[in-house]
Design a protein around this motif. Sequence first.
Motif, PDB file in Angstrom:
ATOM      1  N   UNK A   1       0.849  -1.189   0.000  1.00  0.00           N
ATOM      2  CA  UNK A   1       0.000   0.000   0.000  1.00  0.00           C
ATOM      3  C   UNK A   1       0.884   1.238   0.000  1.00  0.00           C
ATOM      4  N   UNK A   2       0.680   2.099  -0.989  1.00  0.00           N
ATOM      5  CA  UNK A   2       1.522   3.294  -1.152  1.00  0.00           C
ATOM      6  C   UNK A   2       0.680   4.530  -0.848  1.00  0.00           C
ATOM      7  N   UNK A   3       1.095   5.308   0.152  1.00  0.00           N
ATOM      8  CA  UNK A   3       0.361   6.487   0.600  1.00  0.00           C
ATOM      9  C   UNK A   3       1.305   7.687   0.630  1.00  0.00           C
ATOM     10  N   UNK A   4       0.808   8.828   0.202  1.00  0.00           N
ATOM     11  CA  UNK A   4       1.584  10.067   0.303  1.00  0.00           C
ATOM     12  C   UNK A   4       0.889  11.000   1.285  1.00  0.00           C
ATOM     13  N   UNK A   5       1.682  11.798   1.955  1.00  0.00           N
ATOM     14  CA  UNK A   5       1.181  12.785   2.916  1.00  0.00           C
ATOM     15  C   UNK A   5       1.803  14.132   2.580  1.00  0.00           C
ATOM     16  N   UNK A   6       0.960  15.154   2.527  1.00  0.00           N
ATOM     17  CA  UNK A   6       1.458  16.476   2.172  1.00  0.00           C
ATOM     18  C   UNK A   6       0.577  17.536   2.816  1.00  0.00           C
ATOM     19  N   UNK A   7       1.002  18.771   2.735  1.00  0.00           N
ATOM     20  CA  UNK A   7       0.249  19.896   3.284  1.00  0.00           C
ATOM     21  C   UNK A   7      -0.473  20.591   2.132  1.00  0.00           C
ATOM     22  N   UNK A   8      -1.804  20.645   2.204  1.00  0.00           N
ATOM     23  CA  UNK A   8      -2.561  21.230   1.091  1.00  0.00           C
ATOM     24  C   UNK A   8      -2.511  22.752   1.138  1.00  0.00           C
ATOM     25  N   UNK A   9      -3.224  23.377   0.211  1.00  0.00           N
ATOM     26  CA  UNK A   9      -3.163  24.835   0.071  1.00  0.00           C
ATOM     27  C   UNK A   9      -3.741  25.565   1.280  1.00  0.00           C
ATOM     28  N   UNK A  10      -4.586  24.889   2.079  1.00  0.00           N
ATOM     29  CA  UNK A  10      -5.158  25.519   3.263  1.00  0.00           C
ATOM     30  C   UNK A  10      -4.283  25.328   4.504  1.00  0.00           C
ATOM     31  N   UNK A  11      -3.130  24.667   4.342  1.00  0.00           N
ATOM     32  CA  UNK A  11      -2.242  24.444   5.475  1.00  0.00           C
ATOM     33  C   UNK A  11      -2.603  23.233   6.297  1.00  0.00           C
ATOM     34  N   UNK A  12      -3.380  22.324   5.757  1.00  0.00           N
ATOM     35  CA  UNK A  12      -3.830  21.144   6.493  1.00  0.00           C
ATOM     36  C   UNK A  12      -3.115  19.901   5.974  1.00  0.00           C
ATOM     37  N   UNK A  13      -2.461  19.119   6.854  1.00  0.00           N
ATOM     38  CA  UNK A  13      -1.834  17.870   6.403  1.00  0.00           C
ATOM     39  C   UNK A  13      -2.902  16.858   5.979  1.00  0.00           C
ATOM     40  N   UNK A  14      -2.729  16.288   4.822  1.00  0.00           N
ATOM     41  CA  UNK A  14      -3.682  15.304   4.300  1.00  0.00           C
ATOM     42  C   UNK A  14      -2.911  14.082   3.816  1.00  0.00           C
ATOM     43  N   UNK A  15      -3.571  12.940   3.871  1.00  0.00           N
ATOM     44  CA  UNK A  15      -3.006  11.694   3.360  1.00  0.00           C
ATOM     45  C   UNK A  15      -3.855  11.214   2.195  1.00  0.00           C
TER      46      UNK A  15
END
Length: 447
Positions: A208-222
């Motif tokens: 299972x491959x998952x990425x985590x990043x910070x979106x344009x609103x400043x919220x970490x999302x997976x």
Amino acid sequence: MLDVLMRVAHRKEKKIQEEEQKKKDVGSCRKITDMLTKTVSDVTSTVESADTSDHTGSTTHRSCILASVFRAQKKGLLDSHLENQTEKERTYWRKVLERVVAVVKFLALRGLAFRGENEAFGSENNVNFLGIIELLAQFDPFLANHVSRLGNAGRGTVSYMSSTICNEFIELMTKKVLNNIIAAVKTAKYFAISVDSTLDISHTDQLTFIVRFVDSSGKPVERFIKFIPLSGHDGETMMNVVLDTLLEHDLSIMDCRGQSYDNASNMSGKYNGLQARIKQINPLAEYVPCSAHSLNLVGSCAAECCVAAVSFFGLLQALFNFFSASTHRWSILKSTIHGDVIKSLSTTRWSTQHDAAHALKDSFAEIRSALIQIAEDEDQGVVSEPQYSSLESTSDLKRIIMGLASLVLKVLIIHPIITSGMKSAGSFTTGQGSVKGITAGPWSARG
């Protein structure tokens, strides 16, 4: 006789004249054709070489175009009937596709099966896709008419309800969603990865491959990317799979700022593990071990070091095995207990011990009563006495069990508090760096 000969000669002369006239006509047509071809060629070359930008923007040209449009709307054109028929067909199939796409989205979002062995409209055992189409058709006359005409038409007839169309729509939706995720990751630029493998029902080991990043609103999302079949579990193989997946989606490993895996040696190994190999390529990809997995190991190993805890949880599992091995015994237990029944333990998830201990604590008297009832049942076969006869002397055992249950419950009640604290501790707030939002916090929610 002379008259006959004269008529024959006259006919021959007339035929010769007609043939000569045909030759003249053909020659004239060829000349006219050559002349027209040359004229059209000259006109075409003249138009191509001329600058028509002034004419296109002129008032005369616009007036003529408007007059042509108004005339077509008022009196119609030669192909207006064909145009109307084409538009009706286009509108009809657009309506069909709107309903088919809605059903595909409904099933895909809920992870339900689309097709099966029975793919016939009108059958009581047909698949989910066709069943939902039939359900909608009960309240949609347009869809009902379409299903009645083309529902079971078979191959070669366009209906947009076949398994091929379903698969095409699923692939199109998958590409659209995946492209949106990749676009969001590229917009954020920096990201973290989390991978873990497990066997599926077909005994295929999938990563299972998952990425985590910070979106344009400043919220970490997976975001989930894909399942990847694995052929090996060593660190090098896992690294190649990760790098190939990033390259496939045009993501650079140099933009990775975090990686999170479990505590297996092939993942977290200091020298040859996946995290070490990734850090050799990109030293900025900080490794964060899964906190929930680590806490699960701490609880499990701590319990295994205590003889009383091992005995206590062994008793819990023995109780579950004893009752679940017989449907008759399980029915007696269900009729006796009014709350939660006893539960099996898990070798991988420590939180299941909490559920099992809680069920025993709340229903200790009922469980003992069920065991006594089974022991006094003459229809019961011979069973292993130690599994329940030791519960007869409840003076000491009950106190030990309740004490251990209380202790275990106190420890396990702290577990969700600790987990919740780790979640809130790593939450991203305005003013904190993106690296902290990526490499801390909600990684601990997975275990």
